[in-house]
Structure formats: structure tokens, C-alpha cells
Design a protein around this motif. Structure first.
Motif, mmCIF file in Angstrom:
data_model
loop_
_atom_site.group_PDB
_atom_site.id
_atom_site.type_symbol
_atom_site.label_atom_id
_atom_site.label_comp_id
_atom_site.label_asym_id
_atom_site.label_seq_id
_atom_site.Cartn_x
_atom_site.Cartn_y
_atom_site.Cartn_z
ATOM 1 N N GLU A 1 -42.138 -10.074 -21.768
ATOM 2 C CA GLU A 1 -43.085 -10.743 -22.635
ATOM 3 C C GLU A 1 -43.895 -11.806 -21.897
ATOM 4 O O GLU A 1 -45.081 -11.948 -22.086
ATOM 5 N N ASP A 2 -43.232 -12.588 -21.039
ATOM 6 C CA ASP A 2 -43.921 -13.715 -20.436
ATOM 7 C C ASP A 2 -43.119 -14.211 -19.233
ATOM 8 O O ASP A 2 -42.067 -13.663 -18.886
ATOM 9 N N ARG A 3 -43.634 -15.269 -18.593
ATOM 10 C CA ARG A 3 -42.966 -15.831 -17.420
ATOM 11 C C ARG A 3 -41.542 -16.276 -17.737
ATOM 12 O O ARG A 3 -40.623 -16.070 -16.936
ATOM 13 N N SER A 4 -41.337 -16.890 -18.882
ATOM 14 C CA SER A 4 -40.003 -17.398 -19.203
ATOM 15 C C SER A 4 -38.987 -16.261 -19.276
ATOM 16 O O SER A 4 -37.836 -16.415 -18.854
ATOM 17 N N ALA A 5 -39.405 -15.099 -19.807
ATOM 18 C CA ALA A 5 -38.497 -13.956 -19.869
ATOM 19 C C ALA A 5 -38.175 -13.444 -18.467
ATOM 20 O O ALA A 5 -37.039 -13.084 -18.167
ATOM 21 N N ALA A 6 -39.192 -13.420 -17.592
ATOM 22 C CA ALA A 6 -38.959 -12.976 -16.220
ATOM 23 C C ALA A 6 -38.001 -13.920 -15.502
ATOM 24 O O ALA A 6 -37.066 -13.486 -14.822
ATOM 25 N N THR A 7 -38.227 -15.226 -15.650
ATOM 26 C CA THR A 7 -37.365 -16.205 -14.987
ATOM 27 C C THR A 7 -35.938 -16.128 -15.526
ATOM 28 O O THR A 7 -34.967 -16.256 -14.769
ATOM 29 N N ALA A 8 -35.791 -15.912 -16.830
ATOM 30 C CA ALA A 8 -34.450 -15.770 -17.406
ATOM 31 C C ALA A 8 -33.741 -14.553 -16.824
ATOM 32 O O ALA A 8 -32.532 -14.588 -16.554
ATOM 33 N N LEU A 9 -34.484 -13.464 -16.628
ATOM 34 C CA LEU A 9 -33.900 -12.274 -16.001
ATOM 35 C C LEU A 9 -33.409 -12.603 -14.599
ATOM 36 O O LEU A 9 -32.287 -12.243 -14.213
ATOM 37 N N TYR A 10 -34.219 -13.299 -13.814
ATOM 38 C CA TYR A 10 -33.826 -13.621 -12.443
ATOM 39 C C TYR A 10 -32.623 -14.565 -12.417
ATOM 40 O O TYR A 10 -31.732 -14.430 -11.582
#
Length: 432
Positions: free
Chosen positions: A51-60
Motif C-alpha cells: 500500500e505505501d512506504r510504511s507497509a514496505a518498511t514493516a515488511l523489512y
């Protein structure tokens, strides 16, 4: 800037735009600090649809968390690639809390396209607000007869006019048939596939699929088709050249690329963008790769005069190219072949076993691994983690023992947060 709450250190984020241009301040920070921080092995991970940067960072944050404990003496560094992708906000991801939209929809079903999804679609298809509004109204109104679905298909094609087109994974020209054939047929095929995923084996309570459910899937696939193109652009014109600069600046740093879904396509196309002399990429690990299983083939089985778009690119890796796949990935086992076939392919797609009906031509890496590359080694996850990984070439790993959870429509496509998969990355890179 990197999230200060990241689970590992040192960690950098690299943000790319749709053309593959990287944020210069993030790039310069990585180039300046990677040697200074004493990094020997750099793990670079690219997300799929988010969805967004925050979702990507949470995945990492979640994916990288096991690495320090698995390799306590390694001098590891970590990079999270952030690129402009999207997912439909009502799509569940295992091990992540349900989105607010999904929770609200369960309590009180609302519009077929919620405000978050509409905003994300507008970012994918800029300047198409009126088209998206009309698509949303049709999904809500669900008019009877084929006329409404014909209008829906016309509007989806209008979205794709002028949108980014992916470089063909197997030198196949043209739009997939699902965007050019009779819309009512396409909607019915997707509705049938959704019913098969939601009730495998003919569960009790079966009812005829509603073609308007298939219409929403047609729109979803149009967005993902555009994301597929963007992933290749960011990899080849963004990440690949940046890795060349990193090799010149820090030649002793060993790079390990990993990618999920379209992120697997991104890191694979980065190999095509590497400067010719660079040999610092020591491993590539793909999780549920959402692109053709023939992408690395020198010759296609049905046409030996054609090849995959990434023919022999595995030879750019000074180590193995590892592909983890799972039969529980419905996004790739069911919807990928249905959405990927080209005009003129007249085989029926109706039925519960979509991949079997269509045959292997339209298969994805994340469904059955690398195909038609001689010498590819096939392992299950247990054997791979017991020390069975070869030092080079393509390796297929059946990861279904852990990649198995997730509801419709994607199935286990995003079920990648497992320490066993972190161990695969370290094993592929010979990081101990």
C-alpha cells in the motif's frame, strides 16, 4: 530516511520513482556509509505490491529480524528498496494486522472500491479519475446483462492506454488476452477462478460465481500488469546501475539480492542493468516471483527461436539464483496464468485447475520455479537448509512447507515471514 525502529542495523532505504531514479540523498548516504560501517555482506530486499512506504518498511522490519541471530558473527548490512507499487487495501497479508478498510468492510460492507484503493489506483493511473469513478460505480451498481461488463472492459482498456507496459518476460508481444477479449468472458473466467480459490474441492454452499466479482479482479490485474512493468524499469534502470556505483565505491562488499513477488522481478532485472564488469552480486533469492518461469530460458519450449527476457542473466551472479515457490500461492497458480495468456490462445480457462488447463506456457516462477534452464537443481526446503545449495546456477526450492497460509484471492502469496526463508538467503550467499 530509514525507520529508527528497524529491527536491524545498519539499515538503509533506497527510494525509486517510476522511472527508476533513486533518491540522491539516500543513495549518497549508502555509498558513503557502507564501508565506514564495516559491512561485508549487504542484503538488498525489494517488496512486491504494498500500500505505501510504511507497509514496505514493516515488511523489512519483520523479514530482517532473524538475520542477526542466524549469523551472529557476520558483518551484515541491510537495504530496503522502496518503489511505487500498490495493492488493493482489502487484500489480507498473513502475519500482518488487517487493514482498517478490511475490518470495516467485514463489519459493514461498503463500496467495492474503498477510498484507499481508489487513491492508490489514481497514483497508478494518473489523470484517469473520471474513468476510475465510472468503474467504481459499475462495481457498486452491478447492472444485469453484458452491456455493463462491456463498458467495464472498455474502461479498463482505457486505463491501460498510455500506461507503463512491461518488457515481455518471454519476448511475447501484445497485451494479454484478458484485456482485449470479450469483457463478459473475461469477467466470467475470473469469477470462476475466484470461486475455485474460495471453495477448493467444491465446498458446501457452492453458488454460481457473480461475474461482477470477476470484474473487480480484472481491474486488480490491470493494476498489477502496470506494476509488473514498473518493477522491471526500476530494476534495470535504477537498482542495477546503483549496484555498479556501489561496486566501484566499495568493491569488497558482497551483495545479496532478494525480492518478493514483483520485487523478485525488480531484482532480477537489476542483473540486466549491472555494468558488465561488476561481479559483486553473490546471490539472488526470489520469493513467490510474479513473472514468467521461462524468463531465464535460452530457448522457449514451444518456440526454440525465442528466449526469455532474462536469458542467461543468472550468469551475472557470482553464486546461485534461488527461486522459492509454493503450490499454495493462488495469486500465481490461478490468477497469473489466467491474466498472462495472449490474444489468440483459445484454450478455455474455466475450471478449478487454471494452471493445469492453460498448460505450462503462462506459468510463474513463484508457482513452480525456474523452467527450461538446463542444470537447474530442484530441492525441498529441508534439504536446502541442510546444506544442499549448489554454489552457482539456478536452484528451485519447494517452500510449501512454510509458505502455505493466506485467504482468497492471493492465497499464500505473501506468506514469506519465516526464519527458514531468512536462512535461505544466508545459505545462498554463503554467509555464516
Amino acid at each position: 530516511m530509514a525507520d529508527p525502529g528497524m529491527s536491524v542495523s545498519p539499515y538503509w532505504e533506497l527510494t525509486f520513482d517510476t522511472n527508476g531514479d533513486v533518491d540522491p540523498s539516500e543513495r549518497d548516504r549508502l555509498l558513503a556509509q557502507v564501508t565506514e560501517r564495516g559491512v561485508r555482506d549487504l542484503v538488498v530486499f525489494a517488496h512486491g505490491w504494498n500500500e505505501d512506504r510504511s507497509a514496505a518498511t514493516a515488511l523489512y522490519r519483520r523479514f530482517f529480524a532473524p538475520f542477526p541471530g542466524l549469523a551472529p558473527h557476520a558483518r551484515l548490512g541491510y537495504v530496503g528498496v522502496v518503489w511505487p507499487s500498490m495493492r488493493f487495501s482489502d487484500e489480507p497479508i498473513p502475519d500482518f494486522p488487517k487493514s482498517v478498510v478490511a475490518t470495516e468492510a467485514e463489519a459493514a460492507p461498503g463500496p467495492a472500491l474503498d477510498k484507499d484503493t481508489r487513491r492508490a489506483l489514481l497514483a497508478v493511473f494518473p489523470g484517469r479519475a473520471s474513468v476510475l469513478d465510472r468503474l467504481a460505480r459499475l462495481l457498486d451498481e452491478r447492472p444485469e446483462g453484458d452491456a455493463g461488463q462491456a463498458e467495464f472492459g472498455r474502461l479498463v482498456r482505457l486505463l491501460l492506454d498510455g500506461a507503463e507496459r512491461p518488457a515481455a518476460d518471454t519476448d511475447e508481444p501484445g497485451l494479454p488476452a484478458v484485456f482485449t477479449e470479450d469483457p463478459a468472458t473475461a469477467c466470467a473466467e475470473f469469477a470462476d477462478a475466484l470461486g475455485a480459490v474460495a471453495a477448493p474441492g467444491g465446498a458446501e454452499g457452492f453458488s454460481l460465481p457473480n461475474p461482477w466479482d470477476g470484474a473487480k479482479e480484472l481491474l486488480r490485474q490491470a493494476a498489477y500488469y502496470t506494476m509488473k512493468g514498473r518493477a522491471g524499469t526500476v530494476g534495470e534502470h535504477g537498482l542495477g546501475p546503483l549496484l555498479g556505483r556501489l561496486a566501484a565505491k566499495a568493491p569488497g562488499v558482497r551483495v545479496h539480492l532478494a525480492g518478493h513477488s514483483f520485487g523478485g522481478r525488480l531484482v532480477s532485472f537489476a542483473l540486466r542493468g549491472l555494468p558488465s564488469a561488476v561481479r559483486t552480486v553473490k546471490s539472488v533469492t526470489l520469493f513467490e516471483g510474479a513473472f514468467s518461469h521461462y524468463a531465464f530460458a535460452r530457448r522457449l519450449p514451444d518456440d526454440p527461436h525465442r528466449s526469455g527476457a532474462l536469458k542467461d542473466q543468472q550468469l551475472r551472479v557470482d553464486g546461485p539464483l534461488v527461486c522459492c515457490y509454493s503450490r499454495f500461492d493462488a495469486a500465481l497458480g490461478t490468477f497469473y496464468p489466467l491474466a498472462s495468456r495472449l490474444s489468440g490462445d483459445d484454450r478455455s480457462c474455466l475450471g478449478n485447475e487454471i494452471a493445469a488447463v492453460l498448460g505450462p506456457r503462462w506459468g510463474a516462477l513463484g508457482h513452480d520455479g525456474v523452467q527450461s534452464v538446463p542444470g537447474t537443481v530442484a530441492l525441498d526446503l529441508a534439504r536446502a537448509l541442510a546444506g544442499g545449495l549448489p554454489a552457482s546456477g539456478c536452484v528451485n526450492i519447494d517452500a510449501a512447507s512454510v509458505v502455505r497460509r493466506g485467504g482468497p484471492p492471493a492465497g499464500a502469496h505473501s506468506d514469506i515471514l519465516h526464519p527458514e526463508l531468512a536462512r535461505v538467503v544466508l545459505a545462498a550467499g554463503r554467509v555464516s
